[in-house]
Design a protein around this motif. Structure first.
Motif, PDB file in Angstrom:
ATOM      1  N   PRO A 272     -11.970  11.146   2.127  1.00 60.96           N
ATOM      2  CA  PRO A 272     -10.624  10.864   3.686  1.00 60.96           C
ATOM      3  C   PRO A 272      -9.606  11.554   3.851  1.00 60.96           C
ATOM      4  O   PRO A 272      -9.402  10.757   2.139  1.00 60.96           O
ATOM      5  CB  PRO A 272     -11.357   9.306   4.235  1.00 60.96           C
ATOM      6  CG  PRO A 272     -11.369   8.692   2.527  1.00 60.96           C
ATOM      7  CD  PRO A 272     -12.424   9.441   2.330  1.00 60.96           C
ATOM      8  N   ARG A 273      -9.843  12.029   4.610  1.00 61.37           N
ATOM      9  CA  ARG A 273      -8.197  12.367   4.845  1.00 61.37           C
ATOM     10  C   ARG A 273      -7.566  11.716   5.698  1.00 61.37           C
ATOM     11  O   ARG A 273      -7.919  12.276   6.975  1.00 61.37           O
ATOM     12  CB  ARG A 273      -8.215  13.975   4.225  1.00 61.37           C
ATOM     13  CG  ARG A 273      -8.252  14.574   3.505  1.00 61.37           C
ATOM     14  CD  ARG A 273      -8.446  16.020   3.407  1.00 61.37           C
ATOM     15  NE  ARG A 273     -10.134  16.394   2.304  1.00 61.37           N
ATOM     16  CZ  ARG A 273     -10.047  17.683   2.449  1.00 61.37           C
ATOM     17  NH1 ARG A 273      -9.479  18.989   2.766  1.00 61.37           N
ATOM     18  NH2 ARG A 273     -10.590  18.142   1.142  1.00 61.37           N
ATOM     19  N   ILE A 274      -5.960  11.261   5.119  1.00 57.47           N
ATOM     20  CA  ILE A 274      -5.774  10.727   6.574  1.00 57.47           C
ATOM     21  C   ILE A 274      -3.657  11.262   6.556  1.00 57.47           C
ATOM     22  O   ILE A 274      -3.520  10.962   5.321  1.00 57.47           O
ATOM     23  CB  ILE A 274      -6.030   9.348   6.400  1.00 57.47           C
ATOM     24  CG1 ILE A 274      -5.355   8.714   7.597  1.00 57.47           C
ATOM     25  CG2 ILE A 274      -5.739   8.323   4.993  1.00 57.47           C
ATOM     26  CD1 ILE A 274      -5.384   7.053   8.212  1.00 57.47           C
ATOM     27  N   THR A 275      -3.706  11.093   7.604  1.00 57.43           N
ATOM     28  CA  THR A 275      -1.499  10.763   7.140  1.00 57.43           C
ATOM     29  C   THR A 275      -0.831  10.436   6.664  1.00 57.43           C
ATOM     30  O   THR A 275      -1.253   9.139   7.332  1.00 57.43           O
ATOM     31  CB  THR A 275      -1.258  12.249   8.614  1.00 57.43           C
ATOM     32  OG1 THR A 275      -1.474  11.428   9.998  1.00 57.43           O
ATOM     33  CG2 THR A 275      -1.787  12.961   8.950  1.00 57.43           C
ATOM     34  N   LEU A 276      -0.008  10.183   6.678  1.00 58.38           N
ATOM     35  CA  LEU A 276       0.608   8.447   6.190  1.00 58.38           C
ATOM     36  C   LEU A 276       1.199   7.948   7.164  1.00 58.38           C
ATOM     37  O   LEU A 276       1.071   6.608   7.140  1.00 58.38           O
ATOM     38  CB  LEU A 276       2.663   9.223   5.459  1.00 58.38           C
ATOM     39  CG  LEU A 276       3.244   8.143   4.877  1.00 58.38           C
ATOM     40  CD1 LEU A 276       2.381   7.364   3.645  1.00 58.38           C
ATOM     41  CD2 LEU A 276       4.720   9.127   4.793  1.00 58.38           C
ATOM     42  N   PHE A 277       1.550   9.062   8.388  1.00 63.24           N
ATOM     43  CA  PHE A 277       1.797   7.797  10.216  1.00 63.24           C
ATOM     44  C   PHE A 277       0.514   7.609  10.321  1.00 63.24           C
ATOM     45  O   PHE A 277       0.892   5.965  11.087  1.00 63.24           O
ATOM     46  CB  PHE A 277       2.193   9.255  11.098  1.00 63.24           C
ATOM     47  CG  PHE A 277       2.970   8.338  12.333  1.00 63.24           C
ATOM     48  CD1 PHE A 277       3.869   7.706  12.318  1.00 63.24           C
ATOM     49  CD2 PHE A 277       2.098   8.220  13.374  1.00 63.24           C
ATOM     50  CE1 PHE A 277       4.067   7.248  13.739  1.00 63.24           C
ATOM     51  CE2 PHE A 277       2.687   7.540  14.149  1.00 63.24           C
ATOM     52  CZ  PHE A 277       2.905   7.366  14.728  1.00 63.24           C
ATOM     53  N   ALA A 281      -0.106   2.527  10.323  1.00 64.95           N
ATOM     54  CA  ALA A 281      -0.757   2.852  11.974  1.00 64.95           C
ATOM     55  C   ALA A 281      -2.004   1.323  11.558  1.00 64.95           C
ATOM     56  O   ALA A 281      -1.769   0.835  11.763  1.00 64.95           O
ATOM     57  CB  ALA A 281      -0.672   3.495  12.237  1.00 64.95           C
ATOM     58  N   LEU A 282      -2.676   2.467  10.502  1.00 61.83           N
ATOM     59  CA  LEU A 282      -4.022   2.357  10.575  1.00 61.83           C
ATOM     60  C   LEU A 282      -3.736   0.503   9.914  1.00 61.83           C
ATOM     61  O   LEU A 282      -4.568  -0.339  10.207  1.00 61.83           O
ATOM     62  CB  LEU A 282      -5.591   2.369   9.819  1.00 61.83           C
ATOM     63  CG  LEU A 282      -6.278   2.263   9.311  1.00 61.83           C
ATOM     64  CD1 LEU A 282      -7.250   3.544   9.161  1.00 61.83           C
ATOM     65  CD2 LEU A 282      -6.814   1.577   8.069  1.00 61.83           C
ATOM     66  N   THR A 291       3.657  -1.919   5.741  1.00 63.07           N
ATOM     67  CA  THR A 291       4.323  -1.850   4.437  1.00 63.07           C
ATOM     68  C   THR A 291       6.551  -1.343   5.103  1.00 63.07           C
ATOM     69  O   THR A 291       6.314  -0.185   5.796  1.00 63.07           O
ATOM     70  CB  THR A 291       3.324  -0.346   4.015  1.00 63.07           C
ATOM     71  OG1 THR A 291       3.900   0.384   2.835  1.00 63.07           O
ATOM     72  CG2 THR A 291       3.817   0.714   5.307  1.00 63.07           C
ATOM     73  N   GLY A 292       6.601  -1.824   3.543  1.00 65.18           N
ATOM     74  CA  GLY A 292       8.158  -1.027   3.640  1.00 65.18           C
ATOM     75  C   GLY A 292       8.521  -0.403   3.429  1.00 65.18           C
ATOM     76  O   GLY A 292       7.721   0.934   2.487  1.00 65.18           O
ATOM     77  N   GLY A 293       9.226   0.566   3.559  1.00 66.24           N
ATOM     78  CA  GLY A 293      10.110   2.277   3.169  1.00 66.24           C
ATOM     79  C   GLY A 293       9.662   2.775   3.997  1.00 66.24           C
ATOM     80  O   GLY A 293       8.828   2.501   5.393  1.00 66.24           O
ATOM     81  N   LYS A 294       9.275   3.959   3.677  1.00 67.24           N
ATOM     82  CA  LYS A 294       9.000   5.452   4.144  1.00 67.24           C
ATOM     83  C   LYS A 294       7.657   6.114   3.563  1.00 67.24           C
ATOM     84  O   LYS A 294       7.109   6.612   3.902  1.00 67.24           O
ATOM     85  CB  LYS A 294      10.156   6.762   4.403  1.00 67.24           C
ATOM     86  CG  LYS A 294      11.364   6.226   4.485  1.00 67.24           C
ATOM     87  CD  LYS A 294      12.096   6.943   4.655  1.00 67.24           C
ATOM     88  CE  LYS A 294      13.920   7.491   5.330  1.00 67.24           C
ATOM     89  NZ  LYS A 294      14.396   5.844   4.348  1.00 67.24           N
ATOM     90  N   PRO A 298       2.889  -0.761  -2.822  1.00 61.27           N
ATOM     91  CA  PRO A 298       1.243  -1.118  -3.369  1.00 61.27           C
ATOM     92  C   PRO A 298       0.527  -1.230  -2.673  1.00 61.27           C
ATOM     93  O   PRO A 298      -1.119  -1.065  -3.247  1.00 61.27           O
ATOM     94  CB  PRO A 298       1.747  -1.703  -5.338  1.00 61.27           C
ATOM     95  CG  PRO A 298       2.959  -1.641  -5.219  1.00 61.27           C
ATOM     96  CD  PRO A 298       3.542  -1.096  -3.509  1.00 61.27           C
ATOM     97  N   GLU A 299       0.275  -2.766  -2.175  1.00 60.47           N
ATOM     98  CA  GLU A 299      -0.546  -3.631  -1.432  1.00 60.47           C
ATOM     99  C   GLU A 299      -0.826  -2.899   0.112  1.00 60.47           C
ATOM    100  O   GLU A 299      -1.731  -2.580   0.247  1.00 60.47           O
ATOM    101  CB  GLU A 299       0.293  -4.834  -0.345  1.00 60.47           C
ATOM    102  CG  GLU A 299      -0.612  -6.183   0.287  1.00 60.47           C
ATOM    103  CD  GLU A 299      -2.090  -6.140  -0.483  1.00 60.47           C
ATOM    104  OE1 GLU A 299      -3.064  -6.605   0.289  1.00 60.47           O
ATOM    105  OE2 GLU A 299      -1.689  -6.303  -2.023  1.00 60.47           O
ATOM    106  N   ALA A 300      -0.440  -1.875  -0.080  1.00 59.38           N
ATOM    107  CA  ALA A 300      -1.195  -0.694   1.359  1.00 59.38           C
ATOM    108  C   ALA A 300      -1.661  -0.065   0.601  1.00 59.38           C
ATOM    109  O   ALA A 300      -2.308   0.375   1.716  1.00 59.38           O
ATOM    110  CB  ALA A 300       0.452  -0.070   2.059  1.00 59.38           C
ATOM    111  N   GLU A 301      -1.320   0.434  -0.116  1.00 58.00           N
ATOM    112  CA  GLU A 301      -2.304   1.894  -0.922  1.00 58.00           C
ATOM    113  C   GLU A 301      -3.821   1.275  -1.457  1.00 58.00           C
ATOM    114  O   GLU A 301      -4.501   1.371  -1.143  1.00 58.00           O
ATOM    115  CB  GLU A 301      -1.525   1.919  -2.310  1.00 58.00           C
ATOM    116  CG  GLU A 301      -1.165   2.873  -2.146  1.00 58.00           C
ATOM    117  CD  GLU A 301       0.192   3.671  -3.637  1.00 58.00           C
ATOM    118  OE1 GLU A 301      -0.367   2.856  -4.384  1.00 58.00           O
ATOM    119  OE2 GLU A 301       0.922   4.737  -3.543  1.00 58.00           O
ATOM    120  N   ARG A 302      -3.276  -0.862  -1.711  1.00 57.96           N
ATOM    121  CA  ARG A 302      -4.967  -1.330  -1.881  1.00 57.96           C
ATOM    122  C   ARG A 302      -5.590  -1.469  -1.096  1.00 57.96           C
ATOM    123  O   ARG A 302      -6.733  -1.302  -1.087  1.00 57.96           O
ATOM    124  CB  ARG A 302      -4.337  -2.839  -3.213  1.00 57.96           C
ATOM    125  CG  ARG A 302      -3.654  -2.741  -4.324  1.00 57.96           C
ATOM    126  CD  ARG A 302      -4.274  -3.708  -4.488  1.00 57.96           C
ATOM    127  NE  ARG A 302      -2.663  -4.788  -4.674  1.00 57.96           N
ATOM    128  CZ  ARG A 302      -1.428  -4.612  -5.607  1.00 57.96           C
ATOM    129  NH1 ARG A 302      -1.628  -3.919  -6.330  1.00 57.96           N
ATOM    130  NH2 ARG A 302      -0.351  -4.958  -4.441  1.00 57.96           N
TER     131      ARG A 302
END
Length: 332
Positions: A272-277, A281-282, A291-294, A298-302
């Motif tokens: 699957p491919r998804i934009t960072l924005f 949001a998902l 998630t913090g920052g821009k 790591p938790e968001a990636e998991r």
């Protein structure tokens, strides 16, 4: 009389009830009073050899065993050797500092690392290295088939490629130099020569964090290509490359994967491919995590990986459309 050709342990099923000659190391041994068991290890695996009235040399002695392989479901690999002759090639003079056949018993990794020259001979340790070697070989095979050229960039450099905070400094004949943290700039340089290049080589980063995401040295698999329509060309290549590599490992490393209880990801689904924005949001909407920052922490990636697995049965996901503020070096 000519010496019989040596038979590797992996080929023993082809020689059941036939006399064979094997060579390897004493992986383990035990004596049950008149009956001795020798676990022989060669480059292809281990096998149990059964002797009568025979003294087995110390662990890690190199030996030659003559005997007949017979089926035995209780033995490692489902067969054992009824041995008739044991010849010592080189005898170990003292026991090894760690008992390799019981490597999993050593819960303290410092012990295994201190005696790495010995512990690396263990079944699990060498299985991991075998998978690594096959992945590198599979990468070369696929990229060579796609008209890529392998390059070999310098590892002692005058400046860092991705910032200077995590560089290992070395004294280069009185001048300041560093261990390379990335071949990025060399890849771009050589792309103007060959268009399509790749490198498999170690990189070095002075990161003092004890996590699975930080390594002072690791093997980097790098690809660079020119004349593309857009970033989807790169993702198409990477997906095809990863699927090819894993398909090759599934064929060549079945035994090693079984040792670790590992399974090859589903290679039939598209990544699957998804934009960072949209990814941010998902994660907020589906998992109530912000998630913090821009970038993605790591938790968001998991969590994003969890989403890809649950929704698409994919162990991979591409995150696209990074703004320059998040990844300035790569998005400029």
């Amino acid at each position: 009389m000519m010496l019989k050709d040596r038979v590797l342990i992996k080929d023993l099923p082809k020689h059941l009830e036939q006399e064979v000659v094997m060579q390897g190391w004493v992986h383990n041994r035990r004596d049950l009073g008149g009956i001795s068991f020798l676990i022989l290890r060669d480059r292809s695996g281990i096998v149990q050899c059964v002797f009568e009235n025979t003294d087995i040399p110390l662990h890690e002695s190199s030996v030659q065993v003559t005997g007949k392989p017979v089926e035995n479901k209780r033995a490692p690999g489902g067969l054992e050797i009824h041995a008739t002759k044991l010849e010592i090639i080189t005898e170990a003079k003292e026991p090894p500092p760690v008992e390799i056949s019981k490597e999993e018993w050593h819960v303290n990794p410092e012990t295994l690392l201190e005696y790495r020259h010995i512990s690396i001979r263990g079944i699990e340790a060498r299985a991991a290295l075998k998978v690594q070697a096959e992945l590198a070989s599979a990468m070369r095979n696929y990229l060579n088939s796609q008209d890529f050229t392998e390059i070999f960039s310098p590892k002692i450099v005058a400046a860092g490629a991705e910032g200077g905070a995590n560089l290992f400094e070395v004294d280069y004949y009185g001048k300041r130099a560093y261990l390379a943290q990335s071949p990025q700039l060399y890849k771009q340089l050589m792309m103007a020569v060959y268009e399509r290049v790749y490198e498999i080589a170690p990189v070095f980063r002075a990161e003092q964090s004890h996590t699975s995401r930080h390594l002072a040295e690791y093997l980097s698999l790098d690809v660079e290509m020119g004349f593309i329509k857009d970033d989807h060309d790169i993702m198409d290549l990477e997906e095809a490359l990863l699927k090819s590599m894993m398909a090759d490992v599934a064929k060549s490393c079945q035994k090693e994967l079984e040792i670790f209880g590992a399974e090859i990801p589903n290679l039939q689904v598209e990544f699957p491919r998804i934009t960072l924005f949209d990814a941010r949001a998902l994660i907020k909407e589906k998992y109530d995590y912000e998630t913090g920052g821009k970038d993605l922490d790591p938790e968001a990636e998991r969590l994003l990986g969890r989403w890809a697995k649950e929704e698409y049965d994919s162990d991979f996901v591409f995150v696209t459309n990074y703004p320059q503020a998040a990844r300035p070096f790569y998005t400029y």
